[in-house]
Write an enzyme that holds these catalytic residues in place. Sequence first.
Site, short mmCIF file in Angstrom:
data_model
loop_
_atom_site.label_atom_id
_atom_site.label_comp_id
_atom_site.label_asym_id
_atom_site.label_seq_id
_atom_site.Cartn_x
_atom_site.Cartn_y
_atom_site.Cartn_z
N ASN A 156 0.81 -1.22 0.00
CA ASN A 156 0.00 0.00 0.00
C ASN A 156 0.84 1.27 0.00
OD1 ASN A 156 -2.40 -1.42 -0.07
ND2 ASN A 156 -2.55 -1.55 2.16
N ARG B 59 -7.01 -1.62 -8.62
CA ARG B 59 -7.48 -0.52 -7.79
C ARG B 59 -6.39 0.54 -7.61
NH1 ARG B 59 -11.94 2.27 -6.04
NH2 ARG B 59 -11.35 3.47 -4.22
N LEU C 70 -15.95 -1.11 7.03
CA LEU C 70 -15.62 -0.39 5.81
C LEU C 70 -16.29 -0.95 4.56
CD1 LEU C 70 -13.92 2.03 5.02
CD2 LEU C 70 -11.98 0.49 4.64
N ASP D 45 -10.14 -5.73 -5.58
CA ASP D 45 -10.86 -6.72 -4.78
C ASP D 45 -12.37 -6.58 -4.90
OD1 ASP D 45 -8.57 -7.90 -3.72
OD2 ASP D 45 -8.43 -6.42 -2.12
N ASP E 248 -7.87 -4.20 6.69
CA ASP E 248 -7.31 -5.32 5.93
C ASP E 248 -6.88 -6.48 6.82
OD1 ASP E 248 -7.74 -4.12 3.52
OD2 ASP E 248 -5.68 -3.46 3.19
#
Length: 434
Positions: A25, A96, A342, A120, A320
């Site tokens: 990330n 993404r 989320l 995802d 996550d």
Amino acid sequence: MSSSYFKIIGKNPLHGTIVPQGNKNEALPLLGALLLWEGDVILENLPEIADVQKLMDVLRHIGVEITSLDTKGSYLFQKKNPVKSDLPYELCSQLRGAVTLAGPILARTGRVFLPKPGGDKIGRRRMDTHLLALEALGAKIEVFPDGYMITADRLFGKDILLDEASVTATENAVMAAVFAEGTTIIRNAASEPHVQGLCRFLQAAGAKIEGIGTNHLTITGVTSLTSPNGVLKHRIGSDYLEVGSFISLAAVTGGEIHITDVNLEDIRMIRMVYSRLGIEVRPTETGILVPSDQKMEIIPDYHGATPKIDDAPWPGFPADMTSVALVTATQCKGTVLIHEKLFESRLFFVDNIIAMGAQIILCDPHRAIVIGANRLYGQRVASPDIRAGMAMIIAALCAEGQSEIHNIVQIDRGFESIDTRLRSLGAQIERIPS
């Protein structure tokens, strides 16, 4: 590769030392941020995963030359031609992370067509926060069925309140604001370690950013980014989400794993949550040790109330990690509520874990009650997303008998050679071509 699957035989304690990969990330927005810098960039510790490779393919398409260096995970990026504004639809629609190219390309060229991003399948992933932030800086947004045309002759600093503390929207806003005229304030900004890594990279290139690590960022616009050395070098931090997954793997298999190159600050909340599951992590000189003598018993709240593990913006428990925490809890004595706030589809993978023998009550798309400890049995399952895929690997490695995990292209998107690395710890995991 996409049709391969993992064959796993469980109930083998994992032992040994492992180094976490670079933070996925952090890597993805850095690949966008290097477009803001005129000179050459060397990125070190890039994870060798599908998402990073795809985004590097996008960079090649828009004019960046990329050279692999001698050190594993190190690459040289050179922009010998003007950066193109049009992103390749076929690549971006699978990824993404391509969304983080919008801010830097807009800032550099004044125009970018952003295809609707893929990634995802964990529920709707809003683009609104990104677009509203760029619009506040002076961009014009046109919405098309297959993406967004974003244009701006000039960008101007603005006091922006993000409607949610989105990581990638914060990153896009920061990168666009670097070249905006005047001062930009971003309130309700995300402050995860990977956001901090991006900001420090930009600082090293000459960007003026204050408030790194907080939810209040101030960016004073500059006309260009410069470095006295001509080549900007940045090392990507360790992936603390992978560290959390390795902690779980050691605990549920009854093994002992030493994890090196760990930033203890990054895993404070993960350690706190795991301690409530009866899992201890010991700091060492070079990282952390997950010992084999774990209690694996859920600690109730005061007065015996059922405890809750819920995700939250940094420094809260990472969203996550909820899939991994849920599977870990199935091996701990007691009851816990998992609350994933989320994404409305993240917890739907639990049907696979229930089929393996777990006692899980899915209350609604966001909440699940786990009653442990459960004996799991091998099953044939399929991974819907990166994090659920790792959770399924964890479940399979502590289950009796043989499991098959299909759709592992999702796992390869986020975890570097995970089967090879787990075999080094004694895991019986094999990649089977289909």
